[in-house]
Design a protein around this motif. Structure first.
Motif, short mmCIF file in Angstrom:
data_model
loop_
_atom_site.label_atom_id
_atom_site.label_comp_id
_atom_site.label_asym_id
_atom_site.label_seq_id
_atom_site.Cartn_x
_atom_site.Cartn_y
_atom_site.Cartn_z
N ALA A 361 -83.97 -106.19 59.26
CA ALA A 361 -84.58 -107.13 58.32
C ALA A 361 -86.10 -107.05 58.41
O ALA A 361 -86.66 -107.12 59.50
CB ALA A 361 -84.11 -108.55 58.61
N VAL A 362 -86.77 -106.91 57.25
CA VAL A 362 -88.22 -106.75 57.22
C VAL A 362 -88.82 -107.57 56.07
O VAL A 362 -88.15 -107.91 55.10
CB VAL A 362 -88.62 -105.27 57.03
N ARG A 363 -90.11 -107.85 56.23
CA ARG A 363 -90.93 -108.35 55.13
C ARG A 363 -91.81 -107.21 54.66
O ARG A 363 -92.41 -106.50 55.45
CB ARG A 363 -91.82 -109.52 55.59
N VAL A 364 -91.89 -107.02 53.34
CA VAL A 364 -92.64 -105.91 52.76
C VAL A 364 -93.91 -106.44 52.12
O VAL A 364 -93.87 -107.37 51.31
CB VAL A 364 -91.79 -105.16 51.71
N VAL A 365 -95.03 -105.84 52.51
CA VAL A 365 -96.32 -106.14 51.89
C VAL A 365 -96.97 -104.81 51.51
O VAL A 365 -97.30 -104.01 52.39
CB VAL A 365 -97.25 -106.93 52.84
N GLY A 373 -86.99 -109.76 62.98
CA GLY A 373 -86.12 -110.10 64.10
C GLY A 373 -84.82 -110.75 63.64
O GLY A 373 -84.50 -110.81 62.46
N HIS A 374 -84.05 -111.23 64.62
CA HIS A 374 -82.79 -111.95 64.37
C HIS A 374 -81.82 -111.09 63.56
O HIS A 374 -81.29 -111.51 62.53
CB HIS A 374 -83.05 -113.28 63.65
N GLY A 382 -82.23 -113.52 60.20
CA GLY A 382 -83.20 -112.47 59.89
C GLY A 382 -83.24 -112.15 58.40
O GLY A 382 -84.31 -112.05 57.80
N ALA A 383 -82.07 -112.01 57.79
CA ALA A 383 -82.02 -111.70 56.35
C ALA A 383 -82.63 -112.81 55.52
O ALA A 383 -83.27 -112.55 54.49
CB ALA A 383 -80.58 -111.45 55.94
N ALA A 384 -82.44 -114.07 55.95
CA ALA A 384 -82.99 -115.19 55.20
C ALA A 384 -84.51 -115.22 55.25
O ALA A 384 -85.16 -115.70 54.32
CB ALA A 384 -82.42 -116.50 55.73
N ALA A 385 -85.10 -114.69 56.32
CA ALA A 385 -86.56 -114.66 56.46
C ALA A 385 -87.15 -113.38 55.90
O ALA A 385 -88.37 -113.25 55.82
CB ALA A 385 -86.94 -114.79 57.94
#
Length: 408
Positions: A361-365, A373-374, A382-385
């Motif tokens: 799970a990642v955030r893309v910028v 994480g998680h 993790g997927a929710a964040a």
């Protein structure tokens, strides 16, 4: 005939029973099956229910747009050169039979049908009025939307295969459509587990069903529609009945029962129903105990069965691995939505599996992704964040990675 409850062995299309496929191969298998299955028969849906489907026919204009000569500004519809004598007022939606002569004008609101022989609309801010006498400078044709200048009646405005977005719905409504013929694969879901509860605080030994709430959005992201979600207890007979009890759906999603434990009966149920198994396990973490099968086999093909693990995080990964590529291929949708990157540079520390693909799970910028994480199989935290999953091939040592965008 096997004894009832004998798990048997389903016919596998990828080699020996239980031969897990590499993650990219499993996804391409799902796409290939989706293309072979096709979209199915189109359904005429009210506009409110057509969102997310794919047009089964070209969209044509039932009426011209604009449907009549209309004022594009608040002001005065004028005929000929000024000065003009103002004859009255026309508002949007107001019927009238006014025909202007040279030197005459009518006050109009934006969207109102202008009188016949209107040459232009003189906006308020450019007009000078003294009682019924109007003066100002205007160019012929200015601020009048002529009938059919945007779209002629009967014209094709969108081709078959177009994804129905909110803008498509608005366009269809403006062109007098109340329903649209769309391809939307119909999907039903079966959630298996004695320990699952759907409401309230679970008691000792019980857990809330976290997969069921994920499925409607996951299916919609692939262009399908979830027609039903049924919870069943663990058991061979219950699962066979649930798989066989269809209503013309193209896809059946089974949550749980896909692993190799004593309560995991999906393989046996598929064998009982004569299914052809195309994917029996995927070499990925999380989500490796997932399946793809076709009821009825090659001779009398029936619905596609997608088996997801019982752990919510693993089920989501499996849904992105098999279910979404299957549904998108059925309707010819793009794998990556327009405007979204397909690859990113991954920042931060991650663990890599020697033999399996890892999905993180990642955030893309911009063109970079950072793990949140998680990532445990039983957790959706993790997927929710996150807004995407980064795909780490076996033994990955760095560099750009493929990105799977999570449904928003």
């Amino acid at each position: 005939m096997r004894r009832h409850g004998d798990p048997g062995t389903a016919r596998t299309g990828n080699g020996r029973h239980g031969a897990a496929l590499p993650w990219p191969v499993a996804r391409e298998t799902a796409r290939s099956l989706g293309r072979r299955c096709g979209p199915g028969e189109p359904r005429w849906e009210p506009l409110a229910d057509a969102l997310g489907g794919v047009l089964a026919e070209d969209l044509r204009a039932r009426i011209a747009a604009p449907a009549y000569d209309a004022a594009a500004m608040d002001g005065y519809a004028v005929c000929g050169a000024g000065p003009w004598t103002v004859r009255g007022r026309v508002l949007a939606g107001q019927p009238h039979g006014i025909v202007l002569s040279a030197g005459q004008a009518v006050e109009v609101a934006t969207g109102a049908r202008v009188p016949e022989r209107t040459d232009a609309v003189l906006p308020y801010e450019q007009a000078r009025r003294d009682a019924d006498t109007l003066t100002g400078t205007v160019r012929p044709g200015r601020h009048v939307r002529r009938r059919g200048e945007e779209t002629a009646e009967g014209a094709t405005v969108l081709p078959a295969g177009t994804v129905v977005t909110p803008a498509v719905l608005g366009l269809a409504a403006s062109l007098a459509h109340d329903r649209l013929p769309v391809h939307r694969p119909r999907v039903r879901a079966v959630v298996s587990g004695d320990e699952l509860v759907r409401t309230g605080v679970p008691g000792p030994g019980a857990v809330r069903d976290a997969i069921g709430p994920v499925l409607p959005g996951l299916v919609a992201a692939g262009g399908g529609v979830l027609t039903s979600l049924r919870c069943i207890p663990d058991g061979f007979g219950a699962l066979v009945s649930a798989l066989a009890d269809g209503d013309g759906e193209s896809v059946v999603v089974v949550c749980g029962a896909s692993s190799a434990g004593p309560a995991d009966h999906l393989r046996g149920a598929l064998a009982e129903l004569g299914a052809e198994v195309l994917v029996d396990g995927v070499r990925c973490r999380p989500g490796h105990p997932q399946l793809l099968a076709r009821l009825g086999g090659a001779q009398r093909p029936g619905p596609v069965v997608v088996g997801l693990p019982g752990n919510p995080g693993a089920a989501l990964v499996a849904g992105l691995t098999l279910l979404l590529p299957l549904l998108r291929a059925m309707t010819g949708r793009a794998e990556v939505e327009p405007g979204r990157t397909a690859r990113c540079r991954l920042d931060g520390q991650v663990s890599v599996h020697e033999h399996d693909t890892r999905l993180v799970a990642v955030r893309v910028v911009g063109d970079r992704a950072r793990p949140v994480g998680h990532d445990r199989p039983a957790s959706l935290r993790g997927a929710a964040a996150a807004d995407a999953l980064a795909v780490l091939p076996p033994g990955w040592t760095g560099g750009d990675v493929e990105v799977l965008w999570l449904p928003g």
